[in-house]
Scaffold this motif. Structure first.
Motif, PDB file in Angstrom:
ATOM      1  N   ALA A 171      -3.699 -49.856  52.453  1.00 30.83           N
ATOM      2  CA  ALA A 171      -4.105 -50.819  51.499  1.00 30.83           C
ATOM      3  C   ALA A 171      -4.437 -52.171  52.088  1.00 30.83           C
ATOM      4  O   ALA A 171      -4.628 -53.230  51.399  1.00 30.83           O
ATOM      5  N   ILE A 172      -4.328 -52.248  53.208  1.00 29.13           N
ATOM      6  CA  ILE A 172      -4.494 -53.710  54.114  1.00 29.13           C
ATOM      7  C   ILE A 172      -5.996 -53.939  53.780  1.00 29.13           C
ATOM      8  O   ILE A 172      -6.801 -53.380  54.566  1.00 29.13           O
ATOM      9  N   GLY A 173      -6.284 -54.912  53.341  1.00 30.32           N
ATOM     10  CA  GLY A 173      -7.733 -55.602  53.396  1.00 30.32           C
ATOM     11  C   GLY A 173      -8.862 -54.558  52.561  1.00 30.32           C
ATOM     12  O   GLY A 173      -9.862 -54.514  52.859  1.00 30.32           O
ATOM     13  N   THR A 174      -8.186 -53.631  51.833  1.00 32.36           N
ATOM     14  CA  THR A 174      -9.110 -52.631  51.275  1.00 32.36           C
ATOM     15  C   THR A 174      -9.269 -53.011  49.654  1.00 32.36           C
ATOM     16  O   THR A 174     -10.223 -52.365  49.249  1.00 32.36           O
ATOM     17  N   GLY A 209       3.277 -55.455  51.331  1.00 32.76           N
ATOM     18  CA  GLY A 209       1.749 -56.339  51.823  1.00 32.76           C
ATOM     19  C   GLY A 209       0.666 -55.092  51.799  1.00 32.76           C
ATOM     20  O   GLY A 209       1.007 -54.040  51.732  1.00 32.76           O
ATOM     21  N   GLY A 210      -0.416 -55.530  51.418  1.00 36.40           N
ATOM     22  CA  GLY A 210      -1.583 -54.838  51.360  1.00 36.40           C
ATOM     23  C   GLY A 210      -2.407 -55.040  50.084  1.00 36.40           C
ATOM     24  O   GLY A 210      -1.946 -54.960  49.190  1.00 36.40           O
ATOM     25  N   SER A 211      -3.280 -55.947  50.253  1.00 38.15           N
ATOM     26  CA  SER A 211      -4.089 -56.217  49.051  1.00 38.15           C
ATOM     27  C   SER A 211      -3.385 -56.946  48.105  1.00 38.15           C
ATOM     28  O   SER A 211      -3.895 -56.773  46.701  1.00 38.15           O
ATOM     29  N   VAL A 212      -2.702 -57.951  48.313  1.00 32.85           N
ATOM     30  CA  VAL A 212      -1.694 -58.636  47.142  1.00 32.85           C
ATOM     31  C   VAL A 212      -2.916 -59.863  46.756  1.00 32.85           C
ATOM     32  O   VAL A 212      -3.409 -60.366  47.889  1.00 32.85           O
ATOM     33  N   LYS A 213      -2.999 -60.043  45.549  1.00 27.43           N
ATOM     34  CA  LYS A 213      -3.656 -60.973  44.970  1.00 27.43           C
ATOM     35  C   LYS A 213      -3.428 -61.586  43.903  1.00 27.43           C
ATOM     36  O   LYS A 213      -2.403 -60.957  43.303  1.00 27.43           O
ATOM     37  N   ALA A 229       6.215 -61.026  49.235  1.00 29.11           N
ATOM     38  CA  ALA A 229       4.888 -60.352  49.642  1.00 29.11           C
ATOM     39  C   ALA A 229       4.334 -61.032  50.992  1.00 29.11           C
ATOM     40  O   ALA A 229       4.591 -61.946  51.143  1.00 29.11           O
ATOM     41  N   LEU A 230       3.767 -60.046  51.815  1.00 32.60           N
ATOM     42  CA  LEU A 230       3.076 -60.484  52.898  1.00 32.60           C
ATOM     43  C   LEU A 230       1.579 -60.247  52.764  1.00 32.60           C
ATOM     44  O   LEU A 230       1.220 -59.222  52.235  1.00 32.60           O
ATOM     45  N   VAL A 231       1.011 -61.316  52.744  1.00 27.55           N
ATOM     46  CA  VAL A 231      -0.438 -61.649  51.994  1.00 27.55           C
ATOM     47  C   VAL A 231      -1.170 -61.895  53.372  1.00 27.55           C
ATOM     48  O   VAL A 231      -1.329 -62.920  54.067  1.00 27.55           O
ATOM     49  N   GLY A 232      -2.541 -61.129  53.415  1.00 28.01           N
ATOM     50  CA  GLY A 232      -3.543 -61.464  54.425  1.00 28.01           C
ATOM     51  C   GLY A 232      -4.666 -62.226  53.761  1.00 28.01           C
ATOM     52  O   GLY A 232      -4.615 -63.552  53.674  1.00 28.01           O
ATOM     53  N   GLY A 233      -5.847 -61.467  53.455  1.00 30.27           N
ATOM     54  CA  GLY A 233      -6.884 -62.280  53.057  1.00 30.27           C
ATOM     55  C   GLY A 233      -6.675 -63.466  52.051  1.00 30.27           C
ATOM     56  O   GLY A 233      -7.100 -64.657  52.021  1.00 30.27           O
TER      57      GLY A 233
HETATM   58  P1  PGA Z   1      -4.390 -58.175  53.127  1.00 32.22           P
HETATM   59  O1  PGA Z   1      -3.550 -58.118  54.253  1.00 32.22           O
HETATM   60  O2  PGA Z   1      -3.610 -58.960  52.231  1.00 32.22           O
HETATM   61  O3  PGA Z   1      -5.644 -58.890  53.444  1.00 32.22           O
HETATM   62  O4  PGA Z   1      -4.609 -56.678  52.415  1.00 32.22           O
HETATM   63  C1  PGA Z   1      -2.148 -57.966  54.475  1.00 32.22           C
HETATM   64  C2  PGA Z   1      -1.403 -57.893  55.817  1.00 32.22           C
HETATM   65  O5  PGA Z   1      -2.086 -57.308  56.903  1.00 32.22           O
HETATM   66  O6  PGA Z   1      -0.380 -58.459  56.124  1.00 32.22           O
END
Ligand code: PGA
Length: 249
Positions: A171-174, A209-213, A229-233
């Motif tokens: 789910a990360i970045g996808t 975490g994983g594609s939270v928007k 949430a742990l949020v990347g992008g």
């Molecule tokens: P993402 O990354 O929000 O871009 O999917 C989350 C993370 O890897 O912490």
């Protein structure tokens, strides 16, 4: 219900000017919001931590690192100790992110040692767990997460020293996320695994975490046992990251 924590993992993004602008924008919003209903944590790349720390000083935003070494100091070229992060004003450090587990071959044992170092330096360890797509398809999600969690918890883990982040690798970045039902089942399993190991487990914050928007944050944050949430992008865009915080209700 635990107070929500919205954590931004900037990963390897953010030159000085961008980091300062993003952190400054969020600091103004957080301060201006009076008493926001959520905690917010920024985890910039190591070279930007000092600058971001100065930029958010007094705003109420928290600062964290993305990784630390298990030793407090010594001959480890290129590595960063938990004490150094604390010295820069960090209160948190992410350990065991799947990108570290994959890119650097980090094992549960190493993650536990890093988490122990974090606690030793007075930092809160944000310990990441999560299954790969292959593991998910094989129906191993709960086993994998339970095993990673049990192996990655440091001695002395308690609700004030650790945060858990469940991040399905696929789910990360996808742009893909598990269903809210699946998130609920996994978070409940993580809560149960914690209960057998630490006192006050119900107070440990478990982040998804994983594609939270902004468009999916409200439904994810409403799931039982999801404490943030742990949020990347989306943490790289002030409007989006702020909207995710606002979705905490
Ligand atoms: P993402 O990354 O929000 O871009 O999917 C989350 C993370 O890897 O912490």
């Amino acid at each position: 219900m635990n107070r929500k924590l919205i954590a931004g993992n900037w990963k390897m993004n953010g030159l000085s000017a961008e980091a300062e602008a993003l952190a400054g924008d969020l600091a103004r919003r957080y301060r201006g919001a009076g008493a926001p209903a959520f905690d917010m944590l920024l985890c910039p790349p190591a070279p930007a931590i000092g600058l971001v720390g100065r930029t958010i000083a007094g705003s109420g935003l928290a600062l964290g690192g993305q990784d630390c070494h298990a030793d407090p100091k010594g001959a480890h070229t290129g590595d960063i100790s938990a004490e150094m992060l604390g010295d820069l004003g960090c209160s948190h450090v992410i350990v065991g992110h799947s990108e570290r587990r994959q890119d650097h071959g980090e094992t549960d044992e190493q993650v536990a040692a890093k988490a122990a170092a974090a606690l030793g330096a007075g930092l809160i360890a944000v310990i990441c767990v999560g299954e790969t797509l292959e593991e998910r398809d094989a129906g191993e999600t709960l086993d994998v997460c339970g095993r990673q969690l049990a192996g990655s918890l440091p001695p002395g883990a308690n609700p004030d020293t650790v945060v858990i982040a469940y991040e399905p690798v696929w789910a990360i970045g996808t742009g893909r996320t598990p269903t809210v039902d699946d998130v609920g089942v996994t978070h409940s399993h993580i809560r149960g695994t914690l209960s057998g190991r630490i006192a006050g487990a119900e107070r440990v914050r478990i982040l998804y975490g994983g594609s939270v928007k902004p468009s999916n944050a409200a439904e994810l944050m409403a799931v039982a046992n999801v404490d943030g949430a742990l949020v990347g992008g989306a943490s790289l865009v002030a409007d989006d990251f702020w909207a995710i915080g606002a979705a905490c209700g």
